[in-house]
Write an enzyme that holds these catalytic residues in place. Sequence first.
Site, PDB file in Angstrom:
ATOM      1  N   GLU A 494      40.263  43.719  39.713  1.00 15.04           N
ATOM      2  CA  GLU A 494      40.210  44.283  41.507  1.00 15.04           C
ATOM      3  C   GLU A 494      41.330  45.276  42.110  1.00 15.04           C
ATOM      4  OE1 GLU A 494      39.723  41.228  43.605  1.00 15.04           O
ATOM      5  OE2 GLU A 494      37.886  39.910  42.965  1.00 15.04           O
ATOM      6  N   ASN A 535      38.538  43.994  35.546  1.00 15.63           N
ATOM      7  CA  ASN A 535      37.167  43.157  35.660  1.00 15.63           C
ATOM      8  C   ASN A 535      37.611  43.696  37.868  1.00 15.63           C
ATOM      9  OD1 ASN A 535      35.438  40.580  35.929  1.00 15.63           O
ATOM     10  ND2 ASN A 535      36.817  40.206  36.972  1.00 15.63           N
ATOM     11  N   HIS A 571      28.901  38.667  41.584  1.00 18.54           N
ATOM     12  CA  HIS A 571      28.193  37.387  42.973  1.00 18.54           C
ATOM     13  C   HIS A 571      28.022  37.987  43.517  1.00 18.54           C
ATOM     14  CE1 HIS A 571      32.364  35.091  41.512  1.00 18.54           C
ATOM     15  NE2 HIS A 571      33.087  36.405  41.529  1.00 18.54           N
ATOM     16  N   GLU A 600      31.357  36.802  36.336  1.00 25.16           N
ATOM     17  CA  GLU A 600      31.885  35.301  36.945  1.00 25.16           C
ATOM     18  C   GLU A 600      29.692  35.561  37.437  1.00 25.16           C
ATOM     19  OE1 GLU A 600      35.075  36.662  40.062  1.00 25.16           O
ATOM     20  OE2 GLU A 600      36.927  37.002  38.289  1.00 25.16           O
ATOM     21  N   ASP A 602      27.425  34.656  39.668  1.00 25.25           N
ATOM     22  CA  ASP A 602      26.884  33.371  40.486  1.00 25.25           C
ATOM     23  C   ASP A 602      25.310  34.119  41.331  1.00 25.25           C
ATOM     24  OD1 ASP A 602      28.849  34.252  42.500  1.00 25.25           O
ATOM     25  OD2 ASP A 602      29.896  32.637  42.180  1.00 25.25           O
TER      26      ASP A 602
HETATM   27  C1  XIL Z   1      38.405  32.360  42.801  1.00 26.56           C
HETATM   28  C2  XIL Z   1      38.038  30.787  42.877  1.00 26.56           C
HETATM   29  O1  XIL Z   1      36.868  30.264  42.809  1.00 26.56           O
HETATM   30  C3  XIL Z   1      38.170  29.739  43.756  1.00 26.56           C
HETATM   31  O2  XIL Z   1      38.294  28.161  43.836  1.00 26.56           O
HETATM   32  C4  XIL Z   1      40.023  30.137  44.490  1.00 26.56           C
HETATM   33  O3  XIL Z   1      39.914  29.289  45.474  1.00 26.56           O
HETATM   34  C5  XIL Z   1      39.716  31.526  44.792  1.00 26.56           C
HETATM   35  O4  XIL Z   1      38.670  32.232  43.524  1.00 26.56           O
HETATM   36  N1  XIL Z   1      36.725  36.921  42.121  1.00 26.56           N
HETATM   37  C6  XIL Z   1      37.630  36.316  41.082  1.00 26.56           C
HETATM   38  C7  XIL Z   1      37.741  34.726  41.107  1.00 26.56           C
HETATM   39  O5  XIL Z   1      38.364  37.492  39.991  1.00 26.56           O
HETATM   40  O6  XIL Z   1      39.122  34.620  40.664  1.00 26.56           O
HETATM   41  C8  XIL Z   1      37.871  34.524  41.929  1.00 26.56           C
HETATM   42  O7  XIL Z   1      37.814  32.635  41.830  1.00 26.56           O
HETATM   43  C9  XIL Z   1      36.136  34.604  43.222  1.00 26.56           C
HETATM   44  C10 XIL Z   1      36.390  35.936  43.006  1.00 26.56           C
END
Ligand code: XIL
Length: 674
Positions: A494, A535, A571, A600, A602
């Site tokens: 990020e 990422n 996400h 990641e 979802d």
């Molecule tokens: C999130 C986790 O899923 C949570 O459990 C935690 O509280 C906060 O982080 N982007 C990322 C991840 O790179 O590390 C994040 O994970 C979700 C968003």
Amino acid sequence: MTRIHFRTLPQQVPNESSKRVTPKLRFSSMMLLLLAVTVGGCSGDGSTGNPAGENIPGDVNDPGGVNTDPVLNDPDSVTDPVRVDLPPLPDPALTQAPSSDDEPLLEADIYNTATGIPVLQEPGPRLPETDSPALTDADFEAGPLPPQYQIPASVDPDVNSAPYFDNLGDHDVFAGEILEVLFKPLDSDGGLPGMYPEELPEGAVFRDNLNGTKTLVWQPLQRDVGIREFTVVALDPLNSEYRTARTIRIRIELPQDLSTIPNVPPRLEELESYTIRVNDPVVLEIKGIDLNGPYPILEIPELPAGATFNQHLRYEEVYVLKFTPVTVGTLPIEVIARDAVDPSLTATQTVELVIRDAADFVFTGQRLRDLASSRGINIGFASRYEFYHRPDSGLYTDIAAKEFDIVTPENALKMDYINPQPGRYQFAETDNVVAFANANNMRVHGHPLVWHRQLPEWIERSSENTRQGHMQEYVHRILSRYKDSIDIWDVVNEPLSDDGSLRDSVWYQAMGEDYIDIAFHQAKATAPNSIRLLNDYDVAWRGAKSTAFFELVERLQQREVPIDGVGFQLHIWSDFERFDEVHESFQRVADLGLDVYVTELDVSLSSEGDVQRQAEVYRDILRLCLDQPRCKAFQMWGFTDQYSWRRNHAPLILDTAYQAKPAYTALQNELALP
Ligand code: XIL
């Protein structure tokens, strides 16, 4: 702990020429640079300077590679990309390297479930992620803290003044008294600033007065005695990224007459219900809370057959229920917390365990990992923190092992967890994930090395001129430990903010864009054979952020930064439609000669019950990955809705009862295509 990194406004504009900038960055970051408090701790002298030579990759060992020009004075000059030397690791080290004191130990069986691996635990009690000494009376008497500001690049504070709080001060109270503090945010440019509290003290409320103000209402008790801080952030009415944070201090003392402090009833930490497979051992940790101090005593009046219920040997406030259910059905378990001082004060909760037949968890068709491997990709999930301490770990681990061949620890490798204090490390969780992966022939994806969130307080408070050293030392130590067991890394996570500017993180503030180069070079120097990714989220479709992202990747490549691929977080929501743009983005990465990782994924439900649409979104993203030869892995941010950071939006492919949703079948079908 996660919070925005704010800073105090400088008294004067710093010496611009001492701040390293890369040519393309000059315009967009001009404002940030003008506001930056101190100069970067970069490789300023141009020497390659590492006598041991151990961490300088040959290809960046270029003495001409350091830009000492005050380019800010000449925004029109376009220069060649300037490669960044990898500075030597700090010598002597800034903090203590991991030692045998940090080595995890074997955990007693009663605390974990059948995962097929010997579970490790930390060698001592869990470490708080702060090393800051308790605040003293002298700190308190020094007076209120100055406001802290977050100023986006697009905002000129001379034109738009920052929001502020009217008439805010520090407070002195006795335990047992009720404190009320009014927060009234104002803005001299007009408009009503919004606000939010960073972290409420336990038992406190932040009451909305429905007139633009809010009130902290808190009755501190024995447990709170000392000096506490409470932070509220005000948002500029014109630009919600433009923020002012105010921290007030509250000094809490014990009154002379202790009987004036009310004895409040104990509480139990919220318990979820769980689906369990019959004959799987269950471990259920239950935590009691009492704001007066002494932990409550926990009881289960009707223990299931063969169960034990004992106080945890390492965590006094936790009790552990362990048993193996042998019959199917719903098993309600009532738990009572009893006040340690006044046994008539209690709290009760019932946790429901739904015990089901093993056959209920056998999915038809072939396993995802087998199908995926015949299509030449890895398929995987992010593993829930300490999944081996959950009541349903038997099911969790069994399904994970059968379905997936790559795993990312969801939180265990975040710096606040693994390196919570300078020179102190907590490796047990990552070691357990690695052991689980090895036992099941899975790869591990390390996430993340350098990120702006989930940082320990000691890093947030470190001085800017040591931060580069801390970053390199951290990357080096984590990779030294795990380079043979974890082969893919999100080296930087990020790096951009939503408008596409480089995110104003603690790393950026200290090093400018160079922090990215240095992180990648250090990763390569320590773990030459690993795969290094950049990422981010919201960069897979068109927009200011993805434009900036690809420009950044190209700059990195021009500077010969050793990057191997791009991680797309994804996400997303079930009404997602921008698949063409995702396709384009994957292709763009491939055209740059880099690999694509879906890191990641979802898919949250945009509207309840939208599971068919959700399945199509999963299928279509998978299809884009399969169609792109450079897409190497399809990784989801968990696999059961029982354990998702977006649990309320049911974003994963199994439901909370570990039943396959349409999305599971959609992935299976897509992978099974010839
Ligand atoms: C999130 C986790 O899923 C949570 O459990 C935690 O509280 C906060 O982080 N982007 C990322 C991840 O790179 O590390 C994040 O994970 C979700 C968003």
